[in-house]
Design a protein around this motif. Structure first.
Motif, PDB file in Angstrom:
ATOM      1  N   GLY A  42      43.624  50.450  40.601  1.00  0.00           N
ATOM      2  CA  GLY A  42      43.446  49.202  39.878  1.00  0.00           C
ATOM      3  C   GLY A  42      42.390  49.281  38.797  1.00  0.00           C
ATOM      4  N   GLU A  43      41.688  48.164  38.629  1.00  0.00           N
ATOM      5  CA  GLU A  43      40.679  48.062  37.576  1.00  0.00           C
ATOM      6  C   GLU A  43      39.312  47.761  38.178  1.00  0.00           C
ATOM      7  OE1 GLU A  43      41.925  45.075  34.823  1.00  0.00           O
ATOM      8  OE2 GLU A  43      43.426  46.382  33.859  1.00  0.00           O
ATOM      9  N   ARG A  45      35.767  46.020  36.567  1.00  0.00           N
ATOM     10  CA  ARG A  45      35.152  45.377  35.393  1.00  0.00           C
ATOM     11  C   ARG A  45      36.109  45.335  34.206  1.00  0.00           C
ATOM     12  NH1 ARG A  45      28.890  47.685  35.556  1.00  0.00           N
ATOM     13  NH2 ARG A  45      28.419  46.920  37.657  1.00  0.00           N
ATOM     14  N   GLY A  46      37.390  45.099  34.502  1.00  0.00           N
ATOM     15  CA  GLY A  46      38.376  44.917  33.450  1.00  0.00           C
ATOM     16  C   GLY A  46      38.934  46.187  32.851  1.00  0.00           C
ATOM     17  N   GLU A  47      38.531  47.350  33.371  1.00  0.00           N
ATOM     18  CA  GLU A  47      39.013  48.626  32.854  1.00  0.00           C
ATOM     19  C   GLU A  47      39.686  49.411  33.965  1.00  0.00           C
ATOM     20  OE1 GLU A  47      38.963  49.722  29.760  1.00  0.00           O
ATOM     21  OE2 GLU A  47      37.916  47.940  29.011  1.00  0.00           O
ATOM     22  N   PRO A  48      40.771  50.148  33.648  1.00  0.00           N
ATOM     23  CA  PRO A  48      41.422  50.967  34.677  1.00  0.00           C
ATOM     24  C   PRO A  48      40.450  52.003  35.240  1.00  0.00           C
ATOM     25  CG  PRO A  48      42.797  50.817  32.709  1.00  0.00           C
ATOM     26  CD  PRO A  48      41.459  50.251  32.352  1.00  0.00           C
ATOM     27  N   VAL A  49      40.455  52.153  36.547  1.00  0.00           N
ATOM     28  CA  VAL A  49      39.610  53.173  37.168  1.00  0.00           C
ATOM     29  C   VAL A  49      40.114  54.559  36.779  1.00  0.00           C
ATOM     30  CG1 VAL A  49      38.820  54.152  39.358  1.00  0.00           C
ATOM     31  CG2 VAL A  49      39.024  51.669  39.107  1.00  0.00           C
ATOM     32  N   ARG A  51      42.591  56.528  34.086  1.00  0.00           N
ATOM     33  CA  ARG A  51      43.371  56.431  32.849  1.00  0.00           C
ATOM     34  C   ARG A  51      43.884  57.837  32.491  1.00  0.00           C
ATOM     35  NH1 ARG A  51      42.801  52.538  28.851  1.00  0.00           N
ATOM     36  NH2 ARG A  51      40.688  52.056  29.608  1.00  0.00           N
ATOM     37  N   GLU A 254      36.750  56.038  35.287  1.00  0.00           N
ATOM     38  CA  GLU A 254      35.707  55.132  34.833  1.00  0.00           C
ATOM     39  C   GLU A 254      35.262  54.251  35.987  1.00  0.00           C
ATOM     40  OE1 GLU A 254      34.311  55.192  31.966  1.00  0.00           O
ATOM     41  OE2 GLU A 254      35.651  56.625  30.988  1.00  0.00           O
TER      42      GLU A 254
END
Length: 369
Positions: A42-43, A45-49, A51, A254
């Protein structure tokens, strides 16, 4: 004053004194408690873990949650009251301070070490996942660190790719030390390297670093290995060699404010899930932990019981448990959580296929003792 009143007053004053003492007396202990869990599919803080670019990816479902442990800082000193409360609480553990911060390690040093371990775990997770999928990964021997004041300072740099020593190609980090120690202290040794910036550019383009330039260093005696000992009659140049990899496509992980190596297994599974058309979770909520090396071997971690609590509170039904942590995990497993024993990434992948298909009766389990 009536005796009963005097007794009650004295008892109250004693309790107040004990309470104040509990707040003021510092004890050499630290506390561990369940930390947040993060779905690697999933994500955060709004970013994909995870990528992945430059390679076809597939939709995923369910959860593959990495788990964490929250610990008090190295500079924080618990008072007696906090320690007693922690000992009594079911969802926390009080341990000697030196267990978490040995040798007087500062919070800054611990944070740096955890960040380095986390970075290395990401690298190994990528390598293990691609190897599991039979996707080739190129490996290079590199300079990991350069000792200040050593013959290598200013001549070799972290990230330089070591192609050869004295004209002999190196394939493993151990080859470097073996070739250097063939010399006597004071003799010259020649390294063939690709500078770090050139190597980084090549790796970003998905190419193996090529070419090389020769750097000649004068060896020196190895320092004493024990306090008060004499220098060893062994030649060194003051570097530590390691490995780096060139991936055929880009994989970014990330995740801020997380350290240590224990998320490696779950990162690997997340990468595999995204790169394969089969839905690895089947929509199930799976959490887990475990270090991982380049070959896919899963290693033990600390704070297993705290991670179990955090996983169950987040909603996990299955927990991938390193084999060496199984006994401790089985001794205190939260209700509703099924432990799944894993030794390798391949074990974990096969167990995930069983979980996805609902064939959980034959899952490898953990037992106490």
């Amino acid at each position: 004053m009536p005796r009963r009143t005097a007794t009650m007053l004295a008892s109250t004053l004693i309790l107040i004194a004990l309470f104040c003492a509990g707040l003021l007396i510092k004890v050499p202990y630290s506390e561990m408690s369940p930390g947040p869990t993060v779905n690697t599919l999933g994500e955060a803080r709004g970013e994909p873990v995870l990528r992945i670019t430059g390679r076809k990816t597939y939709p995923t479902s369910g959860h593959l949650n990495m788990t964490t442990v929250r610990v008090t800082g190295a500079d924080y000193r618990m008072n007696l009251g906090e320690a007693v409360w922690g000992w009594l609480a079911h969802d926390s553990v009080v341990v000697p301070h030196d267990t978490l911060y040995p040798d007087g390690k500062t919070e800054e040093q611990s944070t740096q070490e955890n960040a380095e371990e986390f970075s290395q775990s990401q690298e190994s997770a990528k390598v293990a996942a691609l190897k599991e999928l039979d996707i080739p990964v190129a490996t290079q021997v590199v300079v990991s660190t350069v000792v200040k004041g050593s013959p290598s300072e200013g001549k070799l740099h972290a990230g330089d790719v070591i192609k050869a020593v004295d004209g002999t190609a190196v394939k493993e980090p151990g080859d470097v030390a073996e070739l250097v120690t063939k010399h006597k202290p004071g003799e010259d040794v020649t390294f063939t390297i690709v500078p770090a910036d050139e190597a980084a550019a090549a790796e970003k383009a998905g190419r193996v670093p090529e070419g090389g330039r020769k750097i000649t260093l004068t060896t020196e005696k190895a320092p004493a290995t024990e306090e008060g000992g004499e220098e060893e009659d062994r030649a060194i140049v003051g570097i530590r060699a390691g490995t780096d990899h060139t991936f055929p496509f880009e994989i970014d992980i990330e995740l801020a404010d997380v350290g240590g190596p224990s998320a490696g297994l779950m990162f690997s599974l997340g990468i595999i899930d995204k790169l394969t058309p089969t839905d690895l979770t089947g929509g199930k909520f799976v959490a887990g932990t475990g270090t991982i090396d380049d070959a896919g071997k899963v290693g033990p971690i600390g704070g297993i019981n705290m991670k179990l609590v955090g996983a169950r509170e987040a909603g996990a039904r299955y927990f991938l448990t390193p084999d060496d942590n199984c006994a401790a995990a089985a001794s205190d497993t939260p209700d509703g959580l099924t432990l799944v024993r894993v030794k390798t990434l391949d074990d974990a992948r096969k167990s995930m296929e069983q979980i996805s298909a609902g064939k959980t009766d034959a899952l490898p389990s953990c037992s106490a003792g």
